[in-house]
Structures are given as C-alpha cells and as structure tokens.
Design a protein around this motif. Structure first.
Motif, PDB file in Angstrom:
ATOM      1  N   PRO A  76       0.779  -1.245   0.000  1.00 22.48           N
ATOM      2  CA  PRO A  76       0.000   0.000   0.000  1.00 22.48           C
ATOM      3  C   PRO A  76       0.809   1.294   0.000  1.00 22.48           C
ATOM      4  O   PRO A  76       0.244   2.360  -0.253  1.00 22.48           O
ATOM      5  N   VAL A  77       2.100   1.249   0.286  1.00 19.98           N
ATOM      6  CA  VAL A  77       2.897   2.483   0.275  1.00 19.98           C
ATOM      7  C   VAL A  77       2.997   3.014  -1.148  1.00 19.98           C
ATOM      8  O   VAL A  77       3.436   2.308  -2.065  1.00 19.98           O
ATOM      9  N   ALA A  78       2.584   4.266  -1.360  1.00 19.29           N
ATOM     10  CA  ALA A  78       2.505   4.841  -2.699  1.00 19.29           C
ATOM     11  C   ALA A  78       3.857   4.851  -3.415  1.00 19.29           C
ATOM     12  O   ALA A  78       3.934   4.611  -4.620  1.00 19.29           O
ATOM     13  N   LEU A  79       4.923   5.126  -2.672  1.00 19.95           N
ATOM     14  CA  LEU A  79       6.242   5.212  -3.281  1.00 19.95           C
ATOM     15  C   LEU A  79       6.649   3.890  -3.920  1.00 19.95           C
ATOM     16  O   LEU A  79       7.328   3.876  -4.949  1.00 19.95           O
ATOM     17  N   PHE A  80       6.224   2.774  -3.341  1.00 18.87           N
ATOM     18  CA  PHE A  80       6.553   1.464  -3.913  1.00 18.87           C
ATOM     19  C   PHE A  80       5.970   1.346  -5.321  1.00 18.87           C
ATOM     20  O   PHE A  80       6.641   0.925  -6.255  1.00 18.87           O
ATOM     21  N   GLY A  81       4.701   1.708  -5.455  1.00 11.89           N
ATOM     22  CA  GLY A  81       4.052   1.637  -6.763  1.00 11.89           C
ATOM     23  C   GLY A  81       4.681   2.588  -7.765  1.00 11.89           C
ATOM     24  O   GLY A  81       4.840   2.241  -8.946  1.00 11.89           O
ATOM     25  N   GLN A  82       5.038   3.796  -7.319  1.00  8.24           N
ATOM     26  CA  GLN A  82       5.665   4.757  -8.223  1.00  8.24           C
ATOM     27  C   GLN A  82       6.977   4.214  -8.783  1.00  8.24           C
ATOM     28  O   GLN A  82       7.252   4.340  -9.987  1.00  8.24           O
ATOM     29  N   CYS A  83       7.781   3.608  -7.927  1.00  7.43           N
ATOM     30  CA  CYS A  83       9.065   3.071  -8.381  1.00  7.43           C
ATOM     31  C   CYS A  83       8.868   1.851  -9.271  1.00  7.43           C
ATOM     32  O   CYS A  83       9.587   1.675 -10.261  1.00  7.43           O
ATOM     33  N   CYS A  84       7.904   1.024  -8.954  1.00 13.77           N
ATOM     34  CA  CYS A  84       7.640  -0.150  -9.793  1.00 13.77           C
ATOM     35  C   CYS A  84       7.190   0.276 -11.188  1.00 13.77           C
ATOM     36  O   CYS A  84       7.589  -0.328 -12.192  1.00 13.77           O
TER      37      CYS A  84
END
Length: 257
Positions: A76-84
């Motif tokens: 759920p951490v937004a930064l994880f999705g942005q980097c992926c």
C-alpha cells in the motif's frame, strides 16, 4: 535470450561449492538479457521459500531478494508503486523480475535501487561459506553495472525503513517508454529531516540528508558537491540529466518544505 553456454541448472539449496561459471538465478529477466558467455551453471533461488516482505515491530521492512516487482507493487505504500511503474515494463516482467535482480544488475536507471536508497536500505550479503555482511545500498551499487558483491556472494535481502512521513517522486525519460534519464526521490521524516536521492542521472545512487529542509541555494550546492559524474548513454546526454536533476531537486524541496 538463450544462454548457450549453460550446461547445468541446479536448485540453490542442493549445492554449496561455488565454482567459476556459476550464477545465481532469481527471476532471470536481467540474467537472460545479455549473452553471458562465461556462464556454465545456474543456481536457482526459486525454491528457497524466502518470505517476500517481512515487517518488524519497529516498522522496518525486509524485502527478500526474490520478491517480485508485482508483489512489491501490491504494497500500500505509494512510493513502492511509483518506483515499480518506473520500470515501464509489461505485467510479464513484473511477475518475473525481482528486487534483488534489479539491484544486482546495478543499472543507473534501476528503480529498485532508487527506492531502497531513498529508504536508507541495508543489503544483507551471504558468502558461499555462510558468512554474512551488510552494506548500505549506496555502498552496494558502486557504478554502472558494478556492485560490491564478492565472488560467489549472494544478495539475500534489503531492509528499509521505518517509512518516512512524506515522500516526493520525480522521473523523466527521453522517450515515452524509455529508460529513466533521471529518477529522484525526496523524503521528510516526522522530526523534520529531509533526504534527497538521485539516481538514473548518475552512474551510482546518491543520498543527501538535511536536518531541516535546505534553501534552494543550499540544496544546489549540496548536489554539486556530492555528484562528480553525470551518466552518459543513448537515453540522455549528461548536461540534460544534470539539468533535470537540479529542476526535480528544487521541485522536491518545495513540495516537502
């Protein structure tokens, strides 16, 4: 790409003696993207059963080297999705590519390098004889395609966190579906401290920390003092990458101040 020189595939749990021509195999998206004519045997980590994500009571998150991009993106951490999403890759790649593979490939544009650097990640490395050591990500990735791994050593996991109170993300490519030319991440902790991570525009990751958000002049001076070389390849000229870095750094400073 087929690896025509490979003679043997083995379960990494069943052999212990490392020999010339061995390579660790996780997702394989990086390993099978180059000829690798020196390879003779692949030691498959697929059966290790390492838990992809393990969070401790203090809020630190251990990411197994075999954790896939798809599994991390579901966090759920937004930064994880942005980097992926900075991979600009298909779902097929997302479901095969691993966090550890992206770090070990050590490409300047590696988004998992950017993510784990920004979150003050520490790499756990295991030698063939079982000896362990840890390195921050900034010391693990030492240049374009170069890491601090010793012969036969394995990246077991990366531990990040605790997660910051706020983050800011900036990324740009020369073309719509191109490799990142600059990828910057800013973080702001609850105590007011701010960090700026610079990747893709430089051969290796850089992380700058400030006790309080700097002024525009202080930030620019810190970046100029920190970065000695700007990366140069067909995905972007060094001068353009430098320009993007300073532009994104100031945007991040304003956003987090």
């Amino acid at each position: 790409m087929d690896l025509h020189t490979v003679e043997q595939w083995v379960d990494a749990r069943t052999v212990d003696a490392w020999r010339p021509g061995d390579a660790w195999l996780a997702g394989g998206t990086a390993l099978f993207s180059a000829p690798g004519v020196h390879l003779r045997r692949l030691r498959d980590l697929g059966g290790t059963g390492w838990e992809p994500l393990v969070e401790d009571p203090d809020g630190r998150l251990e990411i197994a080297a075999t954790c896939t991009v798809a599994r991390l993106a579901a966090h759920p951490v937004a930064l994880f999705g942005q980097c992926c999403r900075a991979f600009l890759a298909s779902f097929t790649i997302w479901n095969m590519a691993t966090v550890g593979g992206n770090l070990c490939a050590a490409l300047p544009a590696g988004p998992m390098i950017a993510l784990t650097t920004a979150l003050d990640g520490g790499c756990l490395l295991l030698a063939p004889d079982g000896a362990a050591r840890t390195l921050p990500v900034t010391a693990f990735v030492v240049g374009d395609g170069r890491t601090a791994l010793r012969e036969g050593e394995l990246l077991r996991s990366v531990t990040v966190g605790p997660l910051p109170a706020r983050t800011a993300f900036r990324q740009a490519s020369l073309s719509t579906l191109g490799r990142s030319a600059a990828l910057l991440i800013g973080t702001r902790d609850a105590d007011g401290a701010m960090t700026l991570t610079i990747t893709a525009a430089t051969p290796r990751p850089h992380r700058l920390r400030f006790a309080v958000p700097p002024t525009a002049g202080e930030l620019r001076e810190a970046v100029e003092d920190e970065v000695e070389h700007w990366f140069d390849d067909l995905h972007g000229h060094p001068a353009w990458r430098r320009h993007l870095t300073f532009r994104f750094a100031e945007q991040i400073r304003e956003e987090l101040s």
